[in-house]
Write an enzyme that holds these catalytic residues in place. Structure first.
Site, short mmCIF file in Angstrom:
data_model
loop_
_atom_site.label_atom_id
_atom_site.label_comp_id
_atom_site.label_asym_id
_atom_site.label_seq_id
_atom_site.Cartn_x
_atom_site.Cartn_y
_atom_site.Cartn_z
N CYS A 3 32.85 15.51 -27.52
CA CYS A 3 33.86 15.56 -26.46
C CYS A 3 35.19 14.98 -26.97
O CYS A 3 35.21 13.93 -27.61
CB CYS A 3 33.38 14.79 -25.23
SG CYS A 3 31.85 15.44 -24.52
N ASN B 271 40.45 5.16 -21.39
CA ASN B 271 40.86 4.11 -22.32
C ASN B 271 41.55 4.78 -23.50
O ASN B 271 41.22 5.89 -23.88
CB ASN B 271 39.65 3.33 -22.83
CG ASN B 271 39.12 2.33 -21.84
OD1 ASN B 271 39.79 1.36 -21.51
ND2 ASN B 271 37.92 2.57 -21.35
N CYS C 237 27.05 10.25 -31.52
CA CYS C 237 26.80 11.32 -30.57
C CYS C 237 27.21 12.64 -31.21
O CYS C 237 28.16 12.69 -31.99
CB CYS C 237 27.59 11.10 -29.28
SG CYS C 237 27.29 12.33 -27.98
N SER D 170 29.08 14.59 -16.45
CA SER D 170 30.43 14.52 -17.02
C SER D 170 31.07 15.90 -16.89
O SER D 170 30.84 16.78 -17.71
CB SER D 170 30.35 14.10 -18.49
OG SER D 170 29.89 12.78 -18.61
N LEU D 171 31.87 16.06 -15.87
CA LEU D 171 32.48 17.36 -15.57
C LEU D 171 33.84 17.49 -16.27
O LEU D 171 34.03 18.35 -17.12
CB LEU D 171 32.61 17.52 -14.06
CG LEU D 171 33.04 18.89 -13.56
CD1 LEU D 171 32.04 19.97 -13.96
CD2 LEU D 171 33.23 18.86 -12.05
N HIS D 172 34.80 16.69 -15.86
CA HIS D 172 36.09 16.50 -16.53
C HIS D 172 37.03 17.71 -16.51
O HIS D 172 38.15 17.62 -17.01
CB HIS D 172 35.90 16.04 -17.98
CG HIS D 172 35.04 14.84 -18.11
ND1 HIS D 172 35.26 13.67 -17.42
CD2 HIS D 172 33.90 14.63 -18.83
CE1 HIS D 172 34.33 12.78 -17.73
NE2 HIS D 172 33.49 13.34 -18.57
N SER E 110 24.07 9.36 -17.42
CA SER E 110 25.23 10.23 -17.58
C SER E 110 24.93 11.32 -18.60
O SER E 110 24.46 11.04 -19.70
CB SER E 110 26.44 9.42 -18.03
OG SER E 110 27.56 10.26 -18.26
N CYS F 221 36.32 11.19 -26.18
CA CYS F 221 35.33 10.13 -26.34
C CYS F 221 35.30 9.61 -27.77
O CYS F 221 35.22 10.38 -28.73
CB CYS F 221 33.95 10.67 -25.95
SG CYS F 221 32.63 9.47 -26.13
N CYS G 70 25.98 -1.42 -19.26
CA CYS G 70 26.13 -0.08 -19.82
C CYS G 70 25.45 -0.09 -21.18
O CYS G 70 25.85 -0.84 -22.08
CB CYS G 70 27.60 0.29 -19.95
SG CYS G 70 27.89 1.91 -20.69
N GLY H 158 26.15 8.15 -27.09
CA GLY H 158 25.05 9.09 -27.10
C GLY H 158 24.87 9.84 -25.79
O GLY H 158 25.36 9.44 -24.74
N GLU H 159 24.17 10.96 -25.89
CA GLU H 159 23.82 11.81 -24.76
C GLU H 159 22.35 11.56 -24.42
O GLU H 159 21.46 11.91 -25.21
CB GLU H 159 24.07 13.28 -25.12
CG GLU H 159 23.36 14.30 -24.27
CD GLU H 159 23.76 14.28 -22.81
OE1 GLU H 159 22.89 13.95 -21.98
OE2 GLU H 159 24.93 14.58 -22.50
#
Length: 352
Positions: free
Chosen positions: A112, A291, A108, A215-217, A192, A115, A101, A160-161
């Site tokens: 969100c 997490n 970022c 990333s819907l969530h 992602s 995050c 990863c 980051g995005e």
């Protein structure tokens, strides 16, 4: 100082041609760089050429300042760049191939709520070579080479995005899939995004062929806007249309990432809406147990609660899995290790 890793094989060949070097030197140096070598290790390259390049370009991958090893076999890294900026990466062993990863930005700006990466905003974008350097550094650390990699899959799901750093991300994809370099298959790479609609369409037109993880969530605009500021700009209907466009252009199944938040996005109606979203896309839902984030206000759920929600989706005909959690004992959520490093860097230095 510029990075040799920022250049493609063809760009490096042009740099060396302009310096009066024969074409085969570019292939030699490109191979060394993708194996994580610094100039001193390039023993088949003339010293005069090494000195010429050393004065102009950095060859070594980013320094791994910290390495944490989990009891589950995963490893977490803190990469530090020349300017002192830092990002994180996580190595995850799998039976179907080891995965890294990687991060695409230092920090970022998506904001969100669940995050840790964006708690302090965006510091800067990473260059294509800085993203690639994370892969090279870990592959070398684990004893791999460009021709015999210890990493088989890459997920751009660190800090980051990726689509907010679009040009560098796309160049990284070209570099890492180059047969003259690390030679990853695009099908072994997942990207992602929090949902930058125009960039999703642009990526589809690039023909990148990577797996798109959205990333819907949440399943309503109202609930999604509360946890993801980007949702105020791009409603779910536009996001789904862009995901469908990506699927139709690339033929690659879209993944919906869905972080489970008790009493927020886990009722039967959420499950029904997810099933509807997936129907026209042949999409897969990746359920994520959050997490713990220090100072975070978003609560997760228990394993039995997650399994019950998975069962709801399965009964509705949704292809869904519960993501295996790695590194819970070493701070698996991206952003935490970097946050501690940044705090330490800000402390006044004292003589010992």
């Amino acid at each position: 100082m510029e990075l040799l890793r920022d250049f493609s094989a063809d760009e490096l060949a042009e740099i060396l041609r302009a310096a009066g070097q024969p074409p085969f030197r570019a292939a030699q140096i490109y191979n060394w760089v993708n194996n994580g070598a610094d100039y001193d290790a390039m023993n088949d390259v003339p010293k005069s050429l090494r000195e010429y390049l050393k004065a102009r370009y950095r060859a070594a991958p980013p320094r791994i300042a910290e390495r944490l090893v989990s009891k589950d076999g995963s490893q977490k890294y803190l990469f530090v760049f020349d300017d002192g900026e830092a990002v994180e990466g996580v190595f995850m062993p799998h039976g179907y191939g080891n995965t890294l990863c990687a991060s695409v930005q230092a920090g970022c700006r998506m904001g969100c709520a669940f995050c840790a990466s964006g708690k302090n905003g965006l510091s800067r974008n990473l260059s294509a070579g800085e993203i690639l350097g994370q892969v090279i550094a870990v592959n070398a650390l684990l004893g791999g080479s460009a021709r015999s990699r210890k990493i088989q899959n890459i997920v751009l799901m660190g800090s980051g995005e990726p689509l907010d750093n679009y040009d560098n991300t796309v160049k990284f994809l070209r570099l890492v899939t180059d047969a003259r370099g690390l030679n990853f298959s695009s099908r072994a790479i997942s990207l992602s995004t929090s949902g930058l609609v125009p960039e999703i369409r642009r990526l589809a037109d690039e023909g990148a062929g990577v797996t798109l993880s959205v990333s819907l969530h949440a399943t309503t605009d109202e609930s999604r806007q509360k946890i993801m500021p980007i949702a105020k700009k791009y409603p779910i209907s536009e996001l789904l249309a862009a995901a469908k466009y990506y699927f139709e252009k690339t033929g690659r199944r879209v993944i919906f990432e869905y972080s489970l938040m008790k009493e927020y996005n886990m009722n039967f109606f959420d499950a029904k809406r997810l099933a509807e979203f997936c129907k026209n896309l042949s999409a897969h839902v990746n359920l994520i147990m959050l997490n713990r984030i220090d100072g975070g206000g978003i609560g997760g759920c228990t394993k039995p609660e997650a399994e019950r929600f998975l069962e709801k989706l399965t009964r509705l005909g949704v292809s869904a899995t519960l993501r295996r959690s790695f590194g819970s004992d070493i701070g698996g959520a991206c952003g935490q290790l970097r946050g501690n490093y940044k705090k330490t860097e800000k402390q006044p230095k004292t003589d010992v």
